[in-house]
Design a protein around this motif. Structure first.
Motif, PDB file in Angstrom:
ATOM      1  N   GLU A  15       0.716  -1.280  -0.008  1.00 29.41           N
ATOM      2  CA  GLU A  15      -0.163  -0.021  -0.104  1.00 29.41           C
ATOM      3  C   GLU A  15       0.913   1.260   0.033  1.00 29.41           C
ATOM      4  N   ALA A  16       1.772   1.341   0.721  1.00 23.92           N
ATOM      5  CA  ALA A  16       2.878   2.368   0.792  1.00 23.92           C
ATOM      6  C   ALA A  16       3.384   2.784  -0.468  1.00 23.92           C
ATOM      7  N   ALA A  17       3.597   1.567  -1.341  1.00 29.43           N
ATOM      8  CA  ALA A  17       4.003   1.862  -2.701  1.00 29.43           C
ATOM      9  C   ALA A  17       3.151   2.338  -3.775  1.00 29.43           C
ATOM     10  N   HIS A  18       1.782   2.617  -3.306  1.00 28.84           N
ATOM     11  CA  HIS A  18       1.033   3.025  -4.435  1.00 28.84           C
ATOM     12  C   HIS A  18       1.068   4.503  -4.827  1.00 28.84           C
ATOM     13  N   ASP A  19       0.897   4.812  -6.022  1.00 27.42           N
ATOM     14  CA  ASP A  19       0.673   6.252  -6.583  1.00 27.42           C
ATOM     15  C   ASP A  19      -0.797   6.206  -6.970  1.00 27.42           C
ATOM     16  N   GLU A  20      -0.932   7.516  -7.441  1.00 28.00           N
ATOM     17  CA  GLU A  20      -2.323   7.684  -7.885  1.00 28.00           C
ATOM     18  C   GLU A  20      -2.631   6.808  -9.188  1.00 28.00           C
TER      19      GLU A  20
END
Ligand SMILES: [Zn+2]
Length: 444
Positions: A95-100
């Motif tokens: 989740e921390a690696a998500h971007d838009e």
């Protein structure tokens, strides 16, 4: 132009569980205007687009009251782990690696899957960041969604990319609520989503409850899911998570708790008295080894219940039919074979789901005056013929692939098994490349 759904078995899920064989539903604008036998003056429809539902059931669109659209990309990336390890070792770093871009791709794939299976309403918990992308995907897909970013201001093993200050979490939630709640003709709503006790300070939860109350919005969190999680809460705060949440203000009809696997009898009775909602996620509870929630007991106690698939990495589908079947079957194992008959189970995904979200005046049954959120489901597959009780066929025999047409707010969104607003092959390609990029960024 009106839409006339004609010739099906109308399973209304109204107060009398009325079933109309060879029935019709007339839809005008966003609303159901009449329900009856095909050929009745009230349901013949003058200038109407006709949807032939012969051989099909017409049911209220299914409500999934606990999903994580942001996790769809993580399908198959987090198996065979118990809850806390599953979060710390896999889900939070991902989740921390998500971007838009990856959040948008994740939501789009999840929405395609859920809606092609007849889901018309979701309660969704996002990750900490990039939540505008989730709302944007919901808006474009045509789904009815109440959604909120996850709120996390403390906790063991929370990566820096997900940890936020109490103030920033409240402010960003408020910004999202102001931006999105009530948009798309009221189809989108906001849910304040402190993730669970172990990732939230008292100030954060109290702040969320207060602002949600001011705005008339839901507070959504996880509770009583896994025994080890409960133990950790007891160790840290000296009490069970349900009691801590209640002390911090999460209780009552605007509080929606996912899971409830570990609930004791007296806790269930208290939740029923307060009107606190509980969402049953049977597949996720099995896959994370959390246990079997005491749904029949909670139902008997009078708790308002709903169903949800939870996220793709703990299920691994977003298929409401699997949840219906698992809910009904597991209740028999846990509480006896007469527990949660098919007719009762279907209501968890329709009327009760709507009630859990405070939408029972709007959706959840097929009745004049309600919004036209509907699914047309084939009953003529070899796996659901030759007949028998329609509730039994729907709950025990039908699958997501039997869903032919889906309407939300009177708009035809799925036609002949094809999503009219999501280009599924393109969504799949985007999701594949976004998942690869996210995995590389997470560097697990
Ligand atoms: Zn969840």
């Amino acid at each position: 132009m009106d839409i006339l759904i004609r010739g099906g078995t109308i399973v209304t899920c109204d107060a009398h569980d009325r079933v109309v064989e060879g029935g019709s539903v007339l839809v005008r604008g966003r609303d159901i205007v009449s329900v009856g036998k095909s050929g009745d003056a009230a349901t013949s429809g003058g200038l109407a687009r006709v949807i032939d539902a012969s051989g099909c059931a017409v049911i209220p669109g299914l409500v999934q009251a606990h999903v994580h659209l942001c996790q769809t990309l993580m399908r198959g990336m987090a198996d065979d782990l118990p809850l806390l390890e599953w979060l710390r070792r896999r889900i939070w770093p991902l989740e921390a690696a998500h971007d838009e871009k990856s959040a948008a791709a994740s939501a789009e794939l999840g929405l395609a899957e859920a809606m092609l299976g007849g889901t018309t309403t979701i309660l969704d918990m996002g990750t900490v960041r990039a939540h505008d992308a989730i709302f944007d995907a919901c808006a474009r897909s045509g789904v009815r969604a109440i959604s909120g970013k996850a709120m996390m201001d403390r906790g063991d093993g929370v990566p820096a990319g997900l940890r936020e200050s109490t103030r920033a979490s409240l402010d960003e939630s408020e910004r999202l609520a102001r931006t999105w709640a009530g948009t798309e003709g009221g189809r989108l709503g906001y849910a304040w989503a402190p993730r669970f006790v172990l990732s939230c300070s008292e100030d954060l939860v109290r702040g969320a409850v207060e602002r949600a109350r001011d705005r008339g919005e839901i507070v959504h969190t996880h509770a009583a899911e896994h025994a080890a999680e409960r133990e950790a809460v007891r160790g840290a705060l000296g009490d069970d998570d349900i009691a801590v949440l209640r002390r911090w203000g999460i209780a009552g009809p605007k509080a929606v708790l996912a899971h409830g696997v570990q609930l004791r009898r007296e806790e269930g009775e208290e939740l029923a008295r307060e009107g606190t909602r509980v969402v049953h996620c049977p597949s996720a509870n099995l896959k994370l080894g959390s246990g079997i929630a005491p749904i029949a007991e909670l139902d008997r106690a009078g708790v308002v219940l709903a169903l949800g698939a939870d996220g793709a990495p703990c299920n691994n589908n977003l298929d409401p039919w699997v949840e219906l079947r698992h809910a009904a079957l597991l209740a028999k194992v846990r509480s006896g074979v007469t527990s949660l008959p098919a007719r009762r189970a279907l209501r968890l995904a329709t009327t009760d789901g709507a009630r859990a979200l405070g939408l029972d005046g709007v959706i959840g049954s097929i009745e004049p005056g309600k919004r036209a959120d509907l699914a047309v489901v084939r009953l003529d597959g070899v796996h659901s013929e030759p007949g028998g009780d329609v509730f039994s066929r729907l709950v025990y025999a039908c699958t997501a692939r039997d869903v032919r047409h889906v309407l939300v707010d009177g708009a035809l969104i799925v036609k002949n098994g094809e999503h009219l607003r999501i280009d599924v092959p393109r969504a799949r390609d985007r999701a594949r490349s976004a998942a690869r990029a996210m995995l590389a960024r997470a560097a697990l």
